[in-house]
Design a protein around this motif. Sequence first.
Motif, PDB file in Angstrom:
ATOM      1  N   ILE A  58       3.526 -17.503 -11.359  1.00  0.00           N
ATOM      2  CA  ILE A  58       2.876 -17.595 -12.666  1.00  0.00           C
ATOM      3  C   ILE A  58       1.694 -16.636 -12.754  1.00  0.00           C
ATOM      4  N   PHE A  59       0.889 -16.607 -11.716  1.00  0.00           N
ATOM      5  CA  PHE A  59      -0.295 -15.729 -11.717  1.00  0.00           C
ATOM      6  C   PHE A  59       0.113 -14.255 -11.756  1.00  0.00           C
ATOM      7  N   LEU A  60       1.147 -13.896 -11.003  1.00  0.00           N
ATOM      8  CA  LEU A  60       1.622 -12.510 -11.032  1.00  0.00           C
ATOM      9  C   LEU A  60       2.125 -12.137 -12.429  1.00  0.00           C
ATOM     10  N   HIS A  61       2.801 -13.076 -13.066  1.00  0.00           N
ATOM     11  CA  HIS A  61       3.325 -12.817 -14.418  1.00  0.00           C
ATOM     12  C   HIS A  61       2.207 -12.613 -15.431  1.00  0.00           C
ATOM     13  N   GLN A  62       1.068 -13.273 -15.212  1.00  0.00           N
ATOM     14  CA  GLN A  62      -0.052 -13.160 -16.152  1.00  0.00           C
ATOM     15  C   GLN A  62      -0.800 -11.831 -16.034  1.00  0.00           C
ATOM     16  N   ALA A  63      -0.606 -11.107 -14.949  1.00  0.00           N
ATOM     17  CA  ALA A  63      -1.302  -9.829 -14.757  1.00  0.00           C
ATOM     18  C   ALA A  63      -0.838  -8.812 -15.796  1.00  0.00           C
ATOM     19  N   PRO A  64      -1.704  -7.882 -16.196  1.00  0.00           N
ATOM     20  CA  PRO A  64      -1.323  -6.875 -17.198  1.00  0.00           C
ATOM     21  C   PRO A  64      -0.069  -6.114 -16.790  1.00  0.00           C
ATOM     22  N   SER A  65       0.821  -5.880 -17.761  1.00  0.00           N
ATOM     23  CA  SER A  65       2.098  -5.235 -17.465  1.00  0.00           C
ATOM     24  C   SER A  65       1.953  -3.770 -17.094  1.00  0.00           C
ATOM     25  N   ASP A  66       0.793  -3.169 -17.412  1.00  0.00           N
ATOM     26  CA  ASP A  66       0.580  -1.758 -17.098  1.00  0.00           C
ATOM     27  C   ASP A  66      -0.247  -1.566 -15.828  1.00  0.00           C
ATOM     28  N   SER A  67      -0.349  -2.619 -15.015  1.00  0.00           N
ATOM     29  CA  SER A  67      -1.208  -2.550 -13.825  1.00  0.00           C
ATOM     30  C   SER A  67      -0.469  -2.070 -12.582  1.00  0.00           C
ATOM     31  N   GLY A  68       0.831  -1.770 -12.706  1.00  0.00           N
ATOM     32  CA  GLY A  68       1.574  -1.295 -11.546  1.00  0.00           C
ATOM     33  C   GLY A  68       1.620  -2.340 -10.445  1.00  0.00           C
ATOM     34  N   VAL A  69       1.412  -1.887  -9.216  1.00  0.00           N
ATOM     35  CA  VAL A  69       1.454  -2.819  -8.081  1.00  0.00           C
ATOM     36  C   VAL A  69       0.067  -3.343  -7.714  1.00  0.00           C
ATOM     37  N   PRO A 101      -1.708  -5.903  -8.859  1.00  0.00           N
ATOM     38  CA  PRO A 101      -1.797  -7.345  -8.576  1.00  0.00           C
ATOM     39  C   PRO A 101      -1.222  -7.715  -7.209  1.00  0.00           C
ATOM     40  N   LEU A 102      -0.169  -7.009  -6.793  1.00  0.00           N
ATOM     41  CA  LEU A 102       0.430  -7.293  -5.490  1.00  0.00           C
ATOM     42  C   LEU A 102      -0.513  -6.898  -4.358  1.00  0.00           C
ATOM     43  N   ILE A 103      -1.142  -5.731  -4.500  1.00  0.00           N
ATOM     44  CA  ILE A 103      -2.055  -5.258  -3.459  1.00  0.00           C
ATOM     45  C   ILE A 103      -3.259  -6.188  -3.338  1.00  0.00           C
ATOM     46  N   VAL A 104      -3.855  -6.525  -4.476  1.00  0.00           N
ATOM     47  CA  VAL A 104      -5.011  -7.421  -4.467  1.00  0.00           C
ATOM     48  C   VAL A 104      -4.619  -8.793  -3.917  1.00  0.00           C
ATOM     49  N   GLY A 105      -3.475  -9.287  -4.395  1.00  0.00           N
ATOM     50  CA  GLY A 105      -3.028 -10.601  -3.948  1.00  0.00           C
ATOM     51  C   GLY A 105      -2.785 -10.658  -2.460  1.00  0.00           C
ATOM     52  N   ARG A 106      -2.135  -9.642  -1.935  1.00  0.00           N
ATOM     53  CA  ARG A 106      -1.835  -9.652  -0.502  1.00  0.00           C
ATOM     54  C   ARG A 106      -3.092  -9.429   0.334  1.00  0.00           C
ATOM     55  N   ALA A 107      -4.021  -8.628  -0.164  1.00  0.00           N
ATOM     56  CA  ALA A 107      -5.282  -8.442   0.558  1.00  0.00           C
ATOM     57  C   ALA A 107      -6.041  -9.766   0.637  1.00  0.00           C
ATOM     58  N   VAL A 108      -6.055 -10.505  -0.472  1.00  0.00           N
ATOM     59  CA  VAL A 108      -6.737 -11.799  -0.492  1.00  0.00           C
ATOM     60  C   VAL A 108      -6.030 -12.790   0.426  1.00  0.00           C
ATOM     61  N   SER A 109      -4.699 -12.852   0.347  1.00  0.00           N
ATOM     62  CA  SER A 109      -3.961 -13.805   1.185  1.00  0.00           C
ATOM     63  C   SER A 109      -4.131 -13.476   2.667  1.00  0.00           C
ATOM     64  N   LEU A 124       0.835  -1.208   0.000  1.00  0.00           N
ATOM     65  CA  LEU A 124       0.000   0.000   0.000  1.00  0.00           C
ATOM     66  C   LEU A 124       0.869   1.258   0.000  1.00  0.00           C
ATOM     67  N   LEU A 125       2.004   1.197   0.696  1.00  0.00           N
ATOM     68  CA  LEU A 125       2.921   2.334   0.705  1.00  0.00           C
ATOM     69  C   LEU A 125       3.564   2.545  -0.667  1.00  0.00           C
ATOM     70  N   LEU A 126       3.695   1.465  -1.439  1.00  0.00           N
ATOM     71  CA  LEU A 126       4.290   1.561  -2.768  1.00  0.00           C
ATOM     72  C   LEU A 126       3.300   2.090  -3.813  1.00  0.00           C
ATOM     73  N   TRP A 127       2.024   2.037  -3.514  1.00  0.00           N
ATOM     74  CA  TRP A 127       0.986   2.447  -4.460  1.00  0.00           C
ATOM     75  C   TRP A 127       1.209   3.861  -4.990  1.00  0.00           C
ATOM     76  N   PRO A 128       1.374   4.875  -4.121  1.00  0.00           N
ATOM     77  CA  PRO A 128       1.566   6.237  -4.651  1.00  0.00           C
ATOM     78  C   PRO A 128       2.858   6.392  -5.455  1.00  0.00           C
ATOM     79  N   VAL A 129       3.842   5.545  -5.175  1.00  0.00           N
ATOM     80  CA  VAL A 129       5.140   5.670  -5.834  1.00  0.00           C
ATOM     81  C   VAL A 129       5.138   5.013  -7.209  1.00  0.00           C
ATOM     82  N   LEU A 130       4.619   3.784  -7.284  1.00  0.00           N
ATOM     83  CA  LEU A 130       4.669   3.010  -8.521  1.00  0.00           C
ATOM     84  C   LEU A 130       3.356   2.970  -9.276  1.00  0.00           C
TER      85      LEU A 130
END
Length: 278
Positions: free
Chosen positions: A162-173, A175-183, A46-52
């Motif tokens: 593999i799932f992270l790699h499949q996410a759109p390349s222009d989606s920034g972070v 996929p990481l935020i969604v993934g970590r929220a779900v986990s 979440l802290l990386l969101w404004p940066v990336l």
Amino acid sequence: MIALLLALGSSLAYGCADFLGGLGAQKAHVLRTVMIAAPASLVVELLLWPVLGASFSAGALGWGAASGVASAAAFTLLYRTLAIGPMNVLSPVTALVSAALPVGVGLLQGERLSVVGLVGLPLALMAVVLVSAGHGAGTARPSRTALLLAFGAGAAIALQLIFLHQAPSDSGVAPLIVGRAVSSGVTLAAAGVMYRRLGSERPAYAMSAAAGVLDSVANLLFLLAARSGDLAVVALIVALYPASTILLARGVLAERVHRGQLVGLGTAAVAVSLLTLT
């Protein structure tokens, strides 16, 4: 070159995170450790969101959520595996599985390597085996349960990558935020269901949180590496993460480092050098 450097950084961060998570899981139930590690990772992202930046498209949400489920399984299985130990024997199973599946997917998706790369790829795979393997006198044999857990942990790690790699390349972070929220949600829900089985031991808060932060950094570096390089190559470099786990286990826990593991480190250096030429 940039992709390989990012992959090496990711590998180092994963190895350190696994070591701390494994130690934390020795002090309390593994879910108590993951309950701290997963939310700590989410805070970093979440802290990386404004940066990336982050673009929450359908692809980012779907693949991010899938990676989150795999991440929750990877966290739990891996930390439990390393808590049972010995770390320097169980690492090869997780490393091989976590490397083989993404490499296979990358090649099936049409990734191609030069002749030099075709030499470096099997060398890197050999390095994963050597750098992870621990055997001989003075090294305990793992139980069947520990081996099964290690295999499951490797598969979960592979699916997460593999799932992270499949996410759109222009989606920034995103996929990481969604993934970590779900986990985090999956972990907390599992802890709630199993609350009476978690025991009364207090988790190692600082150690568990540090493991989560390092895991988040590793995920970010992997995502950046995979977006700028081939999944087959990046995944193999990342799979060298047991090197840092083993060296930490040797220095802190006095676990034995086999001579073959030292050969593996040298093989890894040669393999990385060849892969940079691709």
